[in-house]
Each structure stands twice: as C-alpha cells, then as structure tokens.
Design a protein around this motif. Structure first.
Motif, short mmCIF file in Angstrom:
data_model
loop_
_atom_site.label_atom_id
_atom_site.label_comp_id
_atom_site.label_asym_id
_atom_site.label_seq_id
_atom_site.Cartn_x
_atom_site.Cartn_y
_atom_site.Cartn_z
N ARG A 83 0.84 -1.21 0.00
CA ARG A 83 0.00 0.00 0.00
C ARG A 83 0.88 1.25 0.00
NH1 ARG A 83 -3.26 -2.85 3.46
NH2 ARG A 83 -2.35 -1.89 5.31
N HIS A 84 1.95 1.23 0.80
CA HIS A 84 2.86 2.38 0.84
C HIS A 84 3.59 2.54 -0.50
CE1 HIS A 84 2.19 3.30 5.01
NE2 HIS A 84 2.56 2.09 5.39
N LEU A 85 4.02 1.44 -1.08
CA LEU A 85 4.76 1.50 -2.35
C LEU A 85 3.92 2.10 -3.46
CD1 LEU A 85 6.61 -1.95 -2.34
CD2 LEU A 85 7.59 0.32 -1.96
N ARG A 86 2.63 1.81 -3.48
CA ARG A 86 1.75 2.32 -4.55
C ARG A 86 1.64 3.84 -4.53
NH1 ARG A 86 -1.48 -2.27 -2.85
NH2 ARG A 86 -1.13 -3.94 -4.33
N LYS A 87 1.99 4.44 -3.40
CA LYS A 87 1.90 5.90 -3.27
C LYS A 87 3.18 6.61 -3.66
CE LYS A 87 -1.47 5.41 0.43
NZ LYS A 87 -1.71 5.58 1.87
N LEU A 88 4.25 5.87 -3.93
CA LEU A 88 5.54 6.48 -4.27
C LEU A 88 5.60 6.87 -5.74
CD1 LEU A 88 8.00 4.09 -2.37
CD2 LEU A 88 7.06 6.28 -1.59
N ASN A 89 6.38 7.91 -6.02
CA ASN A 89 6.58 8.30 -7.42
C ASN A 89 7.69 7.42 -8.01
OD1 ASN A 89 9.19 9.49 -6.97
ND2 ASN A 89 8.18 11.35 -6.20
N PRO A 90 7.90 7.45 -9.34
CA PRO A 90 8.91 6.57 -9.96
C PRO A 90 10.32 6.76 -9.41
CG PRO A 90 7.46 7.48 -11.63
CD PRO A 90 7.11 8.15 -10.34
N GLU A 91 10.70 7.97 -9.10
CA GLU A 91 12.05 8.21 -8.57
C GLU A 91 12.20 7.56 -7.19
OE1 GLU A 91 14.36 12.08 -7.03
OE2 GLU A 91 13.74 12.18 -9.14
N LEU B 160 14.16 3.08 -3.67
CA LEU B 160 13.81 1.99 -2.76
C LEU B 160 14.22 0.64 -3.34
CD1 LEU B 160 12.54 1.36 -0.06
CD2 LEU B 160 10.34 1.22 -1.18
N SER B 161 14.12 0.48 -4.62
CA SER B 161 14.55 -0.75 -5.27
C SER B 161 16.05 -0.96 -5.08
CB SER B 161 14.21 -0.70 -6.77
OG SER B 161 14.66 -1.85 -7.41
N ASN B 162 16.83 0.12 -5.17
CA ASN B 162 18.28 0.03 -4.94
C ASN B 162 18.58 -0.38 -3.50
OD1 ASN B 162 18.88 0.70 -7.58
ND2 ASN B 162 19.04 2.90 -7.14
N VAL B 163 17.82 0.19 -2.55
CA VAL B 163 18.01 -0.17 -1.14
C VAL B 163 17.69 -1.65 -0.94
CG1 VAL B 163 17.09 0.19 1.20
CG2 VAL B 163 17.59 2.16 -0.25
N ALA B 164 16.59 -2.13 -1.52
CA ALA B 164 16.20 -3.54 -1.38
C ALA B 164 17.27 -4.45 -1.98
CB ALA B 164 14.85 -3.78 -2.05
N ALA B 165 17.83 -4.07 -3.14
CA ALA B 165 18.87 -4.89 -3.77
C ALA B 165 20.12 -4.95 -2.88
CB ALA B 165 19.21 -4.32 -5.14
N THR B 166 20.46 -3.82 -2.26
CA THR B 166 21.62 -3.79 -1.36
C THR B 166 21.37 -4.67 -0.15
OG1 THR B 166 22.11 -1.54 -2.09
CG2 THR B 166 23.11 -2.25 -0.02
N LEU B 167 20.19 -4.61 0.42
CA LEU B 167 19.86 -5.43 1.58
C LEU B 167 19.93 -6.93 1.23
CD1 LEU B 167 16.86 -3.46 3.12
CD2 LEU B 167 19.14 -3.75 4.08
N ARG B 168 19.50 -7.30 0.05
CA ARG B 168 19.55 -8.71 -0.36
C ARG B 168 20.98 -9.19 -0.51
NH1 ARG B 168 15.97 -11.21 -4.50
NH2 ARG B 168 16.81 -12.94 -3.35
N LEU C 117 10.51 5.02 -6.08
CA LEU C 117 10.50 3.56 -6.28
C LEU C 117 11.87 3.05 -6.70
CD1 LEU C 117 7.09 2.84 -8.02
CD2 LEU C 117 7.88 1.96 -5.83
N ARG C 118 12.53 3.79 -7.58
CA ARG C 118 13.86 3.40 -8.05
C ARG C 118 14.85 3.40 -6.88
NH1 ARG C 118 13.50 5.69 -12.48
NH2 ARG C 118 13.94 7.81 -11.80
#
Length: 154
Positions: free
Chosen positions: A130-138, A143-151, A140-141
C-alpha cells in the motif's frame, strides 16, 4: 329548482400502515431506526467476515476502493455502502449479500467456501505494498536500490 352538485372534499389523510421491522417491545420502528439497525448489523457482519479472512480494515478498504476511514465507519454501523460498494464488499469478504443485509444465514456462499490460495500475502507485506503504490517513480527506483543492497548483505 336546480339540484346542488356537491363535490367530495379532499381525501382524508390517513397514515399508511407501517411495514418496518419491529423493535424489542414489538412496536414498529421508524425508517431512521430501521436504517440504523441495518447499518449496525451490516457493520458487525462485515467485521466478523473480515477477521475470518485475516484482513485488516485497510486491506478491505483498498480492495473495495474506499478510504480506510470510510470502511471503519461502515464497520461501526455509521455508514451504509452504495450498491456497487456492497457488491465489492461481498466479493472481498467472500460473503453473500443476504448475509450482510441480515436476510439470510451468515455462512459464506458456496463459491466462497473454498480455502483462499496458500500464497496469500502476510499483513506486513500488504501494508508495505500500500505504501509502495503511493511512491513516485524516482522514489521507487531509490527503494529498489536499497532492497537490492539489503539482499546482497544476506
């Protein structure tokens, strides 16, 4: 001598018989009381079905297309849904409209008795989505980098 023609006067005002449900003492309920009773019953049934499905108010609100606050008012019996919203609520809660409107048994209809798919998302993931759907494309990008780093750190 001419006869006088008389016309009937205005029809007497009669109160139509009340066809509303009866209260505790057997006295007829007013429209307002009936509406309040129906709203309370609908809200209680919706809350019970939502809990049975393991959903939060925010989950149901998102799925039926209303604000979480609006759905909360519906569950508290302060609001009656529109017909389209009622239909979406029935599908989301896997509940017959008869049960929500206190016209039939509260058990789910045959089409909804099947167990939900085992891959149902946990509440934390649904909240995050639900929170992600409210983010703009920048955002999201980033946050995607943060998730990739965490993985990679695992």
């Amino acid at each position: 001598m001419a006869s006088k023609t008389t016309f009937p006067g205005p029809p007497e005002k009669t109160t139509p018989p009340r066809r509303w449900s009866r209260g505790k003492e057997g006295a007829p309920r007013s429209k307002q009381e009936t509406r309040q009773h129906l709203a309370k019953s609908l809200g209680d049934t919706a809350r019970e079905a939502r809990r049975r499905e393991g959903l939060t108010q925010a989950d149901v609100a998102e799925r039926i297309g209303v604000a979480t606050e609006v759905y909360g008012r519906l569950e508290r019996g302060l609001l009656m849904p529109s017909v389209p919203t009622l239909r979406r609520l029935c599908v989301t809660l896997r509940l017959a409209a008869d049960a929500l409107l206190a016209l039939g048994p509260a058990e789910p209809p045959a089409w909804a008795r099947a167990e939900p798919p085992p891959e149902q998302e946990p509440p934390q993931l649904r909240r995050l989505l639900r929170h992600l759907r409210k983010l703009n494309p920048e955002q999201l990008r980033a946050l995607s980098n943060v998730a990739a780093t965490l993985r990679r750190q695992e």
